[in-house]
Design an enzyme around this catalytic site. Structure first.
Site, PDB file in Angstrom:
ATOM      1  N   SER A  55       0.844  -1.165   0.006  1.00  0.00           N
ATOM      2  CA  SER A  55      -0.097  -0.059  -0.001  1.00  0.00           C
ATOM      3  C   SER A  55       0.959   1.235  -0.002  1.00  0.00           C
ATOM      4  O   SER A  55       1.667   1.344  -1.035  1.00  0.00           O
ATOM      5  CB  SER A  55      -1.093   0.037   1.159  1.00  0.00           C
ATOM      6  OG  SER A  55      -1.989   0.764   1.121  1.00  0.00           O
TER       7      SER A  55
ATOM      8  N   GLU B 139      -9.262  -5.547  -4.136  1.00  0.00           N
ATOM      9  CA  GLU B 139      -8.726  -4.532  -3.181  1.00  0.00           C
ATOM     10  C   GLU B 139      -9.664  -3.609  -2.495  1.00  0.00           C
ATOM     11  O   GLU B 139      -9.390  -3.416  -1.167  1.00  0.00           O
ATOM     12  CB  GLU B 139      -7.783  -3.682  -4.146  1.00  0.00           C
ATOM     13  CG  GLU B 139      -6.692  -4.157  -4.716  1.00  0.00           C
ATOM     14  CD  GLU B 139      -5.387  -4.300  -3.959  1.00  0.00           C
ATOM     15  OE1 GLU B 139      -5.477  -3.971  -2.609  1.00  0.00           O
ATOM     16  OE2 GLU B 139      -4.325  -4.861  -4.367  1.00  0.00           O
TER      17      GLU B 139
ATOM     18  N   HIS C  55      -7.610  -6.179   0.228  1.00  0.00           N
ATOM     19  CA  HIS C  55      -6.390  -5.234   0.568  1.00  0.00           C
ATOM     20  C   HIS C  55      -5.792  -5.556   1.905  1.00  0.00           C
ATOM     21  O   HIS C  55      -6.573  -5.739   2.922  1.00  0.00           O
ATOM     22  CB  HIS C  55      -6.888  -3.622   0.630  1.00  0.00           C
ATOM     23  CG  HIS C  55      -5.700  -2.747   0.453  1.00  0.00           C
ATOM     24  ND1 HIS C  55      -4.700  -2.590  -0.509  1.00  0.00           N
ATOM     25  CD2 HIS C  55      -5.071  -2.002   1.907  1.00  0.00           C
ATOM     26  CE1 HIS C  55      -3.924  -1.745  -0.020  1.00  0.00           C
ATOM     27  NE2 HIS C  55      -4.269  -1.197   1.277  1.00  0.00           N
TER      28      HIS C  55
END
Length: 499
Positions: free
Chosen positions: A185, A313, A407
């Site tokens: 990220s 995600e 995610h």
């Protein structure tokens, strides 16, 4: 690694002085090691200053204090301001030439803490890696655009940590010429930025980037956000004025501004819907340009790159916000208009997914725009620049499918920390055999890549597009998100700007 007879309190000599660590299981750990001076007082909002040497032996048993954090899960303030520290986990300080992995934690550029149990490096050290994890400035302290201060101070902190590694890692058994940087990220986005920063590039040989965000700001937008924040505090948007504001109070006000971002849509466009209050600034100095065009045009050289994303995600954010299943047709239309490539992207998404619900359309375009396509395109650009790229997609669903392959799911899988608090939240108290198997493969891929430059599957090339899909039946296939790849062809991530 063979079992070693290490002292209970191992001691190493760094360029700054002697450090006394601790034996943790079969590995030595050194925590809270300063790589730069505390960024407070006259050093507030300044580039990181070299750590001061010390006399005697410095205890390195505890993590350093967390820098000021923003966001709904921000850590509590700590009294100590020695925020710029790192940790070293080594299988043997007396060894030589061990591969090194430097972990840059993520958190939307507003939160990042190296002491998260999800980042426990014991399994990686057991496999023969020297692992460094670091704290760096986030939020306004690290990425706010202020008059009178250098941009991208968080990136400058990371560069300072990498210089510390270059200078000192041999004392912990590591090879300074075999350093791999890794992040997920915002940590991965930071690494993408580091690829374009020429003074930094010689400090690492390889990179691992999971879920690369395409989020960058123009100086004009970043300055406007700072002005809005300063206005809430009743002060000027300058380094001198904001230095009078307590760092944790400033972080708290950034949390409040983040919650209000959607109300700034008319002026800040897609940035107002991105969920990010700050991000790296393409300032032309610290960050000369966005990574994708820099690599694709040959203005930055390619390297060995392992890059991946998850299949679903954006699902994590909709579930965390309690919005899954609530999106309307208008919500989907707004998301397509803001995040799909213009001018034909919105129509292309609808044509590609004619039966998609508003939730599915919104999740697809935001997953693609924010993480999936920036990750794919970083692999493509790195290959175009002469590097070797390896690509994966994590498709193993979390929690029986509620979160999908969301995610952050890849992080505990790669570290092998399935029993950490976040690992348990995502995978349950008893992970499935499939999750354990995927964890073993991704963990081995990291170790192999950091050691040899090969994660264990074929490299990605534009013609074949070979990609490792990690799920209950891991396999190597042509890139699985072909529809999105076609829609986004020729559209590299562009810096957010004022409308």
């Amino acid at each position: 690694m063979p079992e070693l007879d290490l002292p209970t309190h191992p001691t190493v000599r760094t360029a700054e002085g002697l450090l006394r660590g601790r034996l943790l299981g079969r590995h030595a750990v050194f925590r809270g090691v300063p790589y730069a001076r505390p960024p407070v007082g006259a050093l507030r909002f300044a580039a990181p200053a070299p750590a001061e040497p010390w006399d005697g032996v410095r205890e390195a048993a505890r993590f350093g204090p967390t820098p000021p954090q923003s966001g709904p899960t921000a850590a509590s303030p700590a009294g100590d301001t020695d925020w710029l520290t790192l940790n070293v986990h080594t299988p043997d300080p007396g060894a030589a030439g061990l591969p090194v992995l430097v972990w840059i934690p993520g958190g939307g550029y507003v939160a990042a803490a190296s002491d998260d149990p999800m980042y426990d490096a014991a399994a990686l050290a057991a496999a023969g890696l020297v692992v460094v994890s670091l704290n760096y400035r986030v939020g306004v302290e690290g990425f706010g655009r202020l008059d009178g201060a250098p941009a991208n101070r968080g990136l400058l902190d990371q560069a300072a940590a990498l210089r510390w590694v270059r200078r000192n890692i041999a004392a912990f058994g590591g090879d300074p010429d075999q350093v791999t940087v890794a992040g997920q990220s915002a940590g991965a986005g930071s690494i993408a930025a580091l690829l374009t920063m020429k003074p930094v590039r010689g400090l690492f040989r390889r990179a691992v980037t999971h879920s690369v965000p395409g989020s960058h700001c123009t100086p004009a937008l970043a300055a406007d956000v700072t002005a809005a924040l300063a206005g809430r505090l009743g002060t000027a948007p300058t380094a001198a004025a904001l230095s009078a504001v307590d760092p944790w109070r400033l972080a708290g006000e950034l949390t409040a501004l983040s919650a209000d971002l959607p109300g700034h849509g008319e002026r800040w466009g897609a940035f107002a819907q991105s969920g990010l209050a700050v991000c790296p600034v393409v300032d032309g100095d610290v960050l000369p340009e966005a990574p994708w065009p820099a690599l694709a045009a040959g203005r930055a050289a390619g390297i060995d790159l392992l890059v991946g994303h998850t299949r679903d995600e954006f699902r994590l954010f909709t579930v965390m916000a309690g919005l899954l299943g609530t999106f309307t047709e208008q919500d989907a239309r707004t998301a397509l208009d803001l995040f799909a490539p213009q001018p034909h992207g919105p129509d292309a998404y609808r044509a590609a997914y004619p039966r998609a619900t508003p939730d599915e359309l919104l999740e697809s375009v935001r997953s693609d725009a924010l993480f999936r396509m920036p990750s794919l395109q970083l692999a493509e650009a790195n290959t175009a620049a002469g590097g070797t790229s390896y690509l994966f997609e994590l498709a193993l669903p979390a929690l029986g499918g509620v979160l999908g392959a969301c995610h952050s799911l890849d992080v505990p899988l790669a570290f092998g920390t399935l029993d950490s608090p976040i690992g348990r939240q995502l995978l349950g108290d008893t992970p499935s055999p499939e999750a354990v198997a995927v964890s073993h493969e991704l963990h081995r891929a990291w170790v192999s890549f950091a050691t040899t430059g090969d994660p264990g599957w074929p490299a990605f090339h534009p013609d074949e597009q070979l990609t490792r899909v990690l799920d209950a039946r891991p396999r190597t296939v042509r890139y699985p998100e072909q529809t999105a790849r076609r829609i986004w062809a020729g559209h590299h991530p562009a810096a957010f700007d004022l409308r």
